[in-house]
Design an enzyme around this catalytic site. Structure first.
Site, PDB file in Angstrom:
ATOM      1  N   GLY A  46       3.116  -6.270  -2.090  1.00 39.16           N
ATOM      2  CA  GLY A  46       1.913  -6.801  -1.447  1.00 39.16           C
ATOM      3  C   GLY A  46       0.737  -6.682  -2.393  1.00 39.16           C
ATOM      4  O   GLY A  46       0.806  -5.962  -3.406  1.00 39.16           O
ATOM      5  N   GLN A  51      -8.034  -5.922  -4.602  1.00 35.97           N
ATOM      6  CA  GLN A  51      -7.360  -5.196  -5.686  1.00 35.97           C
ATOM      7  C   GLN A  51      -7.462  -5.940  -7.014  1.00 35.97           C
ATOM      8  O   GLN A  51      -7.175  -5.373  -8.070  1.00 35.97           O
ATOM      9  CB  GLN A  51      -5.886  -4.936  -5.328  1.00 35.97           C
ATOM     10  CG  GLN A  51      -5.714  -3.933  -4.186  1.00 35.97           C
ATOM     11  CD  GLN A  51      -4.261  -3.690  -3.880  1.00 35.97           C
ATOM     12  OE1 GLN A  51      -3.641  -4.460  -3.145  1.00 35.97           O
ATOM     13  NE2 GLN A  51      -3.688  -2.640  -4.431  1.00 35.97           N
ATOM     14  N   CYS A  94       0.835   2.432  -4.107  1.00 31.37           N
ATOM     15  CA  CYS A  94      -0.280   1.488  -4.142  1.00 31.37           C
ATOM     16  C   CYS A  94      -0.530   1.121  -5.597  1.00 31.37           C
ATOM     17  O   CYS A  94      -0.619   2.011  -6.459  1.00 31.37           O
ATOM     18  CB  CYS A  94      -1.522   2.123  -3.531  1.00 31.37           C
ATOM     19  SG  CYS A  94      -2.943   1.010  -3.501  1.00 31.37           S
ATOM     20  N   LEU A  95      -0.643  -0.179  -5.854  1.00 32.06           N
ATOM     21  CA  LEU A  95      -0.843  -0.614  -7.239  1.00 32.06           C
ATOM     22  C   LEU A  95      -2.203  -0.153  -7.769  1.00 32.06           C
ATOM     23  O   LEU A  95      -2.410  -0.116  -8.972  1.00 32.06           O
ATOM     24  CB  LEU A  95      -0.708  -2.143  -7.331  1.00 32.06           C
ATOM     25  CG  LEU A  95       0.673  -2.664  -6.904  1.00 32.06           C
ATOM     26  CD1 LEU A  95       0.703  -4.199  -6.919  1.00 32.06           C
ATOM     27  CD2 LEU A  95       1.787  -2.106  -7.790  1.00 32.06           C
ATOM     28  N   HIS A 136      -0.673  -1.826   5.412  1.00 35.25           N
ATOM     29  CA  HIS A 136      -1.246  -1.283   4.163  1.00 35.25           C
ATOM     30  C   HIS A 136      -2.258  -2.276   3.573  1.00 35.25           C
ATOM     31  O   HIS A 136      -3.349  -1.898   3.157  1.00 35.25           O
ATOM     32  CB  HIS A 136      -0.088  -1.008   3.189  1.00 35.25           C
ATOM     33  CG  HIS A 136      -0.470  -0.507   1.837  1.00 35.25           C
ATOM     34  ND1 HIS A 136      -0.114   0.736   1.362  1.00 35.25           N
ATOM     35  CD2 HIS A 136      -1.155  -1.093   0.816  1.00 35.25           C
ATOM     36  CE1 HIS A 136      -0.567   0.897   0.130  1.00 35.25           C
ATOM     37  NE2 HIS A 136      -1.198  -0.213  -0.233  1.00 35.25           N
ATOM     38  N   GLU A 137      -1.895  -3.565   3.569  1.00 33.58           N
ATOM     39  CA  GLU A 137      -2.780  -4.583   2.951  1.00 33.58           C
ATOM     40  C   GLU A 137      -4.014  -4.846   3.823  1.00 33.58           C
ATOM     41  O   GLU A 137      -5.119  -5.052   3.284  1.00 33.58           O
ATOM     42  CB  GLU A 137      -2.014  -5.886   2.703  1.00 33.58           C
ATOM     43  CG  GLU A 137      -0.798  -5.762   1.797  1.00 33.58           C
ATOM     44  CD  GLU A 137      -1.059  -5.050   0.484  1.00 33.58           C
ATOM     45  OE1 GLU A 137      -2.193  -5.112  -0.019  1.00 33.58           O
ATOM     46  OE2 GLU A 137      -0.125  -4.401  -0.039  1.00 33.58           O
ATOM     47  N   HIS A 140      -6.498  -2.354   3.119  1.00 37.34           N
ATOM     48  CA  HIS A 140      -7.262  -2.630   1.884  1.00 37.34           C
ATOM     49  C   HIS A 140      -8.480  -3.511   2.157  1.00 37.34           C
ATOM     50  O   HIS A 140      -9.553  -3.265   1.617  1.00 37.34           O
ATOM     51  CB  HIS A 140      -6.390  -3.364   0.852  1.00 37.34           C
ATOM     52  CG  HIS A 140      -5.636  -2.471  -0.082  1.00 37.34           C
ATOM     53  ND1 HIS A 140      -6.250  -1.544  -0.880  1.00 37.34           N
ATOM     54  CD2 HIS A 140      -4.304  -2.382  -0.367  1.00 37.34           C
ATOM     55  CE1 HIS A 140      -5.336  -0.903  -1.612  1.00 37.34           C
ATOM     56  NE2 HIS A 140      -4.141  -1.393  -1.317  1.00 37.34           N
TER      57      HIS A 140
HETATM   58  O1  K1U Z   1      -1.129  -2.930  -1.922  1.00 39.79           O
HETATM   59  C1  K1U Z   1      -0.506  -2.482  -2.868  1.00 39.79           C
HETATM   60  O2  K1U Z   1      -1.032  -1.696  -3.611  1.00 39.79           O
HETATM   61  C2  K1U Z   1       0.916  -2.893  -3.101  1.00 39.79           C
HETATM   62  C3  K1U Z   1       1.909  -1.855  -2.606  1.00 39.79           C
HETATM   63  C4  K1U Z   1       2.257  -2.208  -1.173  1.00 39.79           C
HETATM   64  C5  K1U Z   1       3.109  -1.247  -0.393  1.00 39.79           C
HETATM   65  C6  K1U Z   1       4.100  -0.484  -0.933  1.00 39.79           C
HETATM   66  C7  K1U Z   1       4.881   0.340  -0.157  1.00 39.79           C
HETATM   67  C8  K1U Z   1       4.680   0.403   1.165  1.00 39.79           C
HETATM   68  C9  K1U Z   1       3.679  -0.332   1.706  1.00 39.79           C
HETATM   69  C10 K1U Z   1       2.896  -1.171   0.928  1.00 39.79           C
HETATM   70  C11 K1U Z   1       3.126  -1.890  -3.512  1.00 39.79           C
HETATM   71  O3  K1U Z   1       3.795  -2.865  -3.596  1.00 39.79           O
HETATM   72  S1  K1U Z   1       3.485  -0.454  -4.413  1.00 39.79           S
HETATM   73  C12 K1U Z   1       4.989  -0.879  -5.282  1.00 39.79           C
HETATM   74  C13 K1U Z   1       6.198  -0.896  -4.419  1.00 39.79           C
HETATM   75  O4  K1U Z   1       6.190  -0.361  -3.341  1.00 39.79           O
HETATM   76  C14 K1U Z   1       7.421  -1.594  -4.859  1.00 39.79           C
HETATM   77  C15 K1U Z   1       7.559  -2.065  -6.125  1.00 39.79           C
HETATM   78  C16 K1U Z   1       8.721  -2.709  -6.510  1.00 39.79           C
HETATM   79  C17 K1U Z   1       9.734  -2.895  -5.625  1.00 39.79           C
HETATM   80  C18 K1U Z   1       9.609  -2.426  -4.345  1.00 39.79           C
HETATM   81  C19 K1U Z   1       8.452  -1.773  -3.968  1.00 39.79           C
HETATM   82 ZN    ZN Z   2      -2.338  -0.632  -1.972  1.00 42.46          ZN
END
Ligand code: K1U
Ligand code: ZN
Length: 173
Positions: A46, A51, A94-95, A136-137, A140
């Site tokens: 997401g 972001q 979270c990125l 989560h989004e 944000h």
């Molecule tokens: O919003 C963000 O920072 C993105 C975040 C979203 C998220 C992750 C986990 C649970 C809820 C919401 C991410 O994508 S972090 C990276 C991640 O979870 C992932 C990366 C590669 C493959 C699978 C997952």
């Molecule tokens: Zn995030």
């Protein structure tokens, strides 16, 4: 298309409430394309516009398991319409807070409404990872981070760590 730099903790933009998206035009479509490219490149499941430094109520999500399996959802002005009483604990990342993962408890199922790029209003429901990710989004775009769902001790610790790292990077040559 272009990769956009991801805003990281403790950047204060992550704490601002984003504004309604407004009309769908070429500039918005280009932003959506860049956000999807940035999310897939990261990689993530997401991404919210704030972001990448754009304070609009726009998020993209794709919880597909493989890159052959891409099913992006683009949500403009999303709102949660209902949430189940049952909760689910999921490990979140979270990125904007790289390499930090913690378990977060949220409603297991949600209903949500959003506008799509064609100007329609969509009513949808989700469970599992999609429900976690949409919550989560949407956090944000309201200036809320997943660390706000943790204890103050854990939150303070991670904020301090990222503030220190940002200071070190700022101090460098
Ligand atoms: O919003 C963000 O920072 C993105 C975040 C979203 C998220 C992750 C986990 C649970 C809820 C919401 C991410 O994508 S972090 C990276 C991640 O979870 C992932 C990366 C590669 C493959 C699978 C997952
Ligand atoms: Zn995030």
């Amino acid at each position: 298309m272009a990769l956009r730099p991801i805003v990281k903790l403790p950047d204060p933009r992550l704490r601002q409430r984003s504004e309604p998206v407004g009309p769908v035009n070429d500039e918005l479509r280009a932003l959506v394309r860049d956000m999807l490219e940035t999310m897939y490149d990261a990689p993530g499941v997401g991404l919210a516009a704030i972001q990448v430094g754009v304070p609009k109520r726009l998020i993209v999500v794709d919880v597909g398991k493989t890159s052959e399996d891409r099913e992006p959802i683009v949500l403009l002005d999303p709102e949660i319409t209902w949430a189940s009483e049952e909760t689910r604990v999921h490990e979140e990342g979270c990125l904007s807070i790289p390499d930090y993962y913690e378990e977060v408890e949220r409603p297991e199922r949600i209903g949500f409404r959003y506008r799509d790029l064609d100007g329609g209003t969509v009513e949808s429901e989700a469970d599992g990872l999609l429900a976690t990710c949409v919550q989560h989004e949407i956090d944000h775009i309201n200036g809320v981070l997943f660390i706000d769902h943790l204890s103050k001790l854990k939150r303070d610790r991670v904020v301090k760590k990222f503030a220190k790292a940002a200071k070190r990077e700022g101090d460098g040559p």
